[in-house]
Design a protein around this motif. Structure first.
Motif, PDB file in Angstrom:
ATOM      1  N   GLY A 172       5.134  39.591  77.907  1.00  0.00           N
ATOM      2  CA  GLY A 172       5.512  40.638  76.972  1.00  0.00           C
ATOM      3  C   GLY A 172       6.987  40.751  76.712  1.00  0.00           C
ATOM      4  O   GLY A 172       7.790  39.915  77.101  1.00  0.00           O
ATOM      5  N   ASP A 201       2.183  50.422  87.969  1.00  0.00           N
ATOM      6  CA  ASP A 201       3.430  51.149  87.788  1.00  0.00           C
ATOM      7  C   ASP A 201       3.667  51.940  89.065  1.00  0.00           C
ATOM      8  O   ASP A 201       3.145  51.571  90.119  1.00  0.00           O
ATOM      9  CB  ASP A 201       3.418  52.020  86.515  1.00  0.00           C
ATOM     10  CG  ASP A 201       2.326  53.100  86.535  1.00  0.00           C
ATOM     11  OD1 ASP A 201       1.713  53.341  87.613  1.00  0.00           O
ATOM     12  OD2 ASP A 201       2.078  53.702  85.480  1.00  0.00           O
ATOM     13  N   GLU A 221      -2.414  40.434  77.857  1.00  0.00           N
ATOM     14  CA  GLU A 221      -1.978  40.774  76.506  1.00  0.00           C
ATOM     15  C   GLU A 221      -2.559  42.105  76.049  1.00  0.00           C
ATOM     16  O   GLU A 221      -1.849  42.947  75.484  1.00  0.00           O
ATOM     17  CB  GLU A 221      -2.387  39.656  75.537  1.00  0.00           C
ATOM     18  CG  GLU A 221      -1.898  39.864  74.121  1.00  0.00           C
ATOM     19  CD  GLU A 221      -2.263  38.706  73.212  1.00  0.00           C
ATOM     20  OE1 GLU A 221      -1.765  38.684  72.069  1.00  0.00           O
ATOM     21  OE2 GLU A 221      -3.048  37.829  73.632  1.00  0.00           O
ATOM     22  N   ARG A 224      -0.710  45.004  78.007  1.00  0.00           N
ATOM     23  CA  ARG A 224       0.651  45.350  77.577  1.00  0.00           C
ATOM     24  C   ARG A 224       0.680  45.883  76.148  1.00  0.00           C
ATOM     25  O   ARG A 224       1.504  46.753  75.836  1.00  0.00           O
ATOM     26  CB  ARG A 224       1.588  44.165  77.743  1.00  0.00           C
ATOM     27  CG  ARG A 224       1.250  42.898  77.012  1.00  0.00           C
ATOM     28  CD  ARG A 224       2.273  41.812  77.357  1.00  0.00           C
ATOM     29  NE  ARG A 224       1.939  40.503  76.830  1.00  0.00           N
ATOM     30  CZ  ARG A 224       2.195  40.110  75.591  1.00  0.00           C
ATOM     31  NH1 ARG A 224       2.809  40.933  74.754  1.00  0.00           N
ATOM     32  NH2 ARG A 224       1.865  38.896  75.176  1.00  0.00           N
ATOM     33  N   ASN A 225      -0.218  45.415  75.278  1.00  0.00           N
ATOM     34  CA  ASN A 225      -0.259  45.946  73.917  1.00  0.00           C
ATOM     35  C   ASN A 225      -0.773  47.380  73.901  1.00  0.00           C
ATOM     36  O   ASN A 225      -0.265  48.225  73.158  1.00  0.00           O
ATOM     37  CB  ASN A 225      -1.130  45.065  73.025  1.00  0.00           C
ATOM     38  CG  ASN A 225      -0.465  43.750  72.670  1.00  0.00           C
ATOM     39  OD1 ASN A 225       0.756  43.622  72.773  1.00  0.00           O
ATOM     40  ND2 ASN A 225      -1.248  42.775  72.257  1.00  0.00           N
ATOM     41  N   ASN A 228       2.063  49.445  75.298  1.00  0.00           N
ATOM     42  CA  ASN A 228       3.404  49.123  74.800  1.00  0.00           C
ATOM     43  C   ASN A 228       4.320  48.803  75.976  1.00  0.00           C
ATOM     44  O   ASN A 228       5.387  49.389  76.165  1.00  0.00           O
ATOM     45  CB  ASN A 228       3.981  50.275  73.975  1.00  0.00           C
ATOM     46  CG  ASN A 228       5.243  49.861  73.240  1.00  0.00           C
ATOM     47  OD1 ASN A 228       5.357  48.736  72.785  1.00  0.00           O
ATOM     48  ND2 ASN A 228       6.193  50.785  73.126  1.00  0.00           N
ATOM     49  N   ALA A 229       3.882  47.843  76.786  1.00  0.00           N
ATOM     50  CA  ALA A 229       4.517  47.608  78.080  1.00  0.00           C
ATOM     51  C   ALA A 229       5.132  46.221  78.161  1.00  0.00           C
ATOM     52  O   ALA A 229       4.740  45.293  77.459  1.00  0.00           O
ATOM     53  CB  ALA A 229       3.488  47.770  79.210  1.00  0.00           C
ATOM     54  N   SER A 230       6.088  46.092  79.040  1.00  0.00           N
ATOM     55  CA  SER A 230       6.606  44.809  79.474  1.00  0.00           C
ATOM     56  C   SER A 230       6.273  44.668  80.950  1.00  0.00           C
ATOM     57  O   SER A 230       6.325  45.637  81.706  1.00  0.00           O
ATOM     58  CB  SER A 230       8.114  44.732  79.260  1.00  0.00           C
ATOM     59  OG  SER A 230       8.611  43.479  79.658  1.00  0.00           O
ATOM     60  N   ILE A 231       5.926  43.455  81.357  1.00  0.00           N
ATOM     61  CA  ILE A 231       5.528  43.207  82.736  1.00  0.00           C
ATOM     62  C   ILE A 231       6.543  42.284  83.388  1.00  0.00           C
ATOM     63  O   ILE A 231       6.831  41.206  82.865  1.00  0.00           O
ATOM     64  CB  ILE A 231       4.121  42.573  82.800  1.00  0.00           C
ATOM     65  CG1 ILE A 231       3.105  43.480  82.100  1.00  0.00           C
ATOM     66  CG2 ILE A 231       3.703  42.328  84.246  1.00  0.00           C
ATOM     67  CD1 ILE A 231       1.737  42.851  81.917  1.00  0.00           C
TER      68      ILE A 231
END
Length: 354
Positions: A172, A201, A221, A224-225, A228-231
């Motif tokens: 992401g 988290d 995918e 995170r979509n 609205n996340a970054s891993i």
């Protein structure tokens, strides 16, 4: 990854002696170089503490190691055909690429031919190989806990931008692009059934899967979509909690997980997953029985689909669901793992009853 100490010592001795009897029996990942080799690699031998041993090439790829250019571990046991050599080279040129049939046509290669030749030699198709190499890019940092920028050289990238793009396509967006992006943390957990990946988290566990699960990229995918996340690689209290509980599950037969989880799905999917959690350790339920429990007797097929969409392996116990005739049915982590988990839980319950 092989964890038995005596076996690791045996394999290391075979590596030092370049014992050809062990070619194809194990693969060794070298932590200092980022490559994996077979037993008779002519390169200078690493120290024992820098070696990780794997039963298959796919496991080594998923752990983030790339094939050694000196010993060509993918040429064993039967030798590497020109087509296979070409396809391996193409993957190394562009590891983040997701291959489609149209890509093979553009190269003048029949997709079925590539699939068959890879399957014959490595017990995995070319697409599986490419996916394992691609996932290894992300898993390398997760496994070692390294910062992304520090992992690029081990992965074979000559520029930070190339590695960054490959990592980002799987895990992401980068955190500095938007203050609104939620941060999630991925951790690598070694288990007797192979490595697992947790994504958390500070408060909840969102994903727990076997690293070689087919479709794991799509699961990541979707996660995170949706958020609205970054891993990024990292460990929180939830990471530590689920790792400790998994160790207790495998070693002591822990029956109840207390790590807080977040079930992300449709109302129907959540209703199925909540029922799965109620199946007691050592017992099973059929798809038909689950349909009755959620008040929708005709939803047998939909329940199977909900099981397949489960992102919390072992905790949300889809492995305890079997077919009405007693057959095991499918399992995202593989039927052999399902069989092992059920036998392990039966044994744990019997020990408790004694």
């Amino acid at each position: 990854m092989i964890s038995d100490e005596s076996m690791k010592r045996e394999y290391y001795q075979a590596l030092v002696e370049r014992d050809s009897a062990y070619d194809g029996i194990f693969f060794v990942g070298i932590k200092t170089t980022g490559v994996f080799c077979h037993a008779t690699c002519p390169a200078r031998k690493p120290n024992y503490e820098n070696c990780l041993f794997y039963k298959t090439a796919e496991e080594a790829l998923l752990a983030g190691f790339r094939p050694c250019k000196r010993c060509r571990p993918l040429s064993f046991p039967q030798g590497q055909s020109p087509l296979v050599q070409r396809m391996v080279a193409l993957v190394e040129e562009n590891p983040e690429k997701r291959w489609k049939d149209s890509d093979f046509r553009e190269l003048g290669i029949h997709a079925a031919t590539a699939r068959r030749q890879f399957k014959k030699n490595y017990n995995m198709t070319f697409v599986q190989y490419a996916r394992a190499r691609r996932m290894g890019i992300a898993m390398k940092s997760i496994r070692t806990g390294e910062k992304i920028i520090n992992a690029q050289i081990d992965l074979g990238y000559t520029s930070s931008s190339g590695f960054h793009d490959a990592f980002s396509k799987i895990m992401g967006r980068t955190p500095n692009r938007s203050q609104k992006i939620k941060m999630l943390y991925a951790n690598w957990i070694d288990t007797p059934l192979g490595p697992m990946v947790s994504i958390v988290d500070e408060d909840f566990l969102y994903l727990l899967e076997f690293a070689d699960r087919r479709g794991l990229e799509r699961e990541i995918e979707r996660l995170r979509n949706r958020l609205n996340a970054s891993i990024i690689p990292g460990v929180t209290d939830r990471s530590k909690q689920i790792e400790n509980e998994l160790n207790d599950y495998f070693n002591k037969g822990l029956g109840t997980f207390k790590t807080p989880i977040m079930l992300l799905g449709s109302d129907f999917q959540r209703s199925v997953w909540e029922q799965l959690i109620t199946i007691e350790m050592g017992k099973t339920a059929t798809y038909k029985e689950l349909a009755g429990l959620i008040g929708n007797p005709k939803a047998v097929r939909a329940i199977g689909n909900a099981n397949g969409a489960n992102q919390l392996a072992i905790i949300v116990t889809c492995h305890r669901v079997i077919q009405s005739g007693g057959a095991l049915g499918g399992y995202g982590g593989g039927v052999e793992r399902k069989r092992w988990l059920l036998a392990h839980e039966q044994s744990a319950v019997q020990r408790l009853l004694k």
